[in-house]
Design a protein around this motif. Structure first.
Motif: not given
Length: 118
Positions: A10-18, A103-110
């Protein structure tokens, strides 16, 4: 001799908080917890922090690897996890590692996600 059975990558790019994109110890702790919980075997690791606060982490496993590269200036992380199916089907472990990492990275959008059987 065992016949080769493709594993899941699985490869992914996701948004996460600073904070998630700059806290390398949070990443290390989360990856170590998942590796232990899933019964995986770590054979090496590199965590490197960059001056901008981003970091790169690569953990080699007997089953294959997990990696993340953070881009705090863009609010993004690129991530991948691959486990072979040499001795048994690790597909559920790949899916759990990925879901727990989000969840660890609190991803908001994949923004981009790919599943490759290889």
């Amino acid at each position: 001799m065992n016949a080769y059975r493709p594993g899941l990558h699985i490869l992914s790019t996701f948004e996460a908080p600073l904070p998630a994109l700059t806290d390398v110890e949070r990443c290390r702790s989360g990856f170590n917890r998942l590796i232990q919980e899933l019964g995986l075997a770590k054979v090496g690791e590199v965590y490197h922090a960059f001056p901008n606060g981003g970091y790169t982490a690569v953990v080699c496993l007997t089953e294959s690897h997990v990696s993340i590269h953070t881009w705090p200036e863009s609010g993004l992380a690129t991530f991948d996890v691959f486990l072979s199916n040499f001795q048994h089907d690790n597909t559920p472990k790949v899916r759990r590692f990925y879901a727990e990492s989000l969840r660890i990275f609190e991803a908001t959008a994949v923004l981009n996600e790919q599943e490759i059987s290889r």
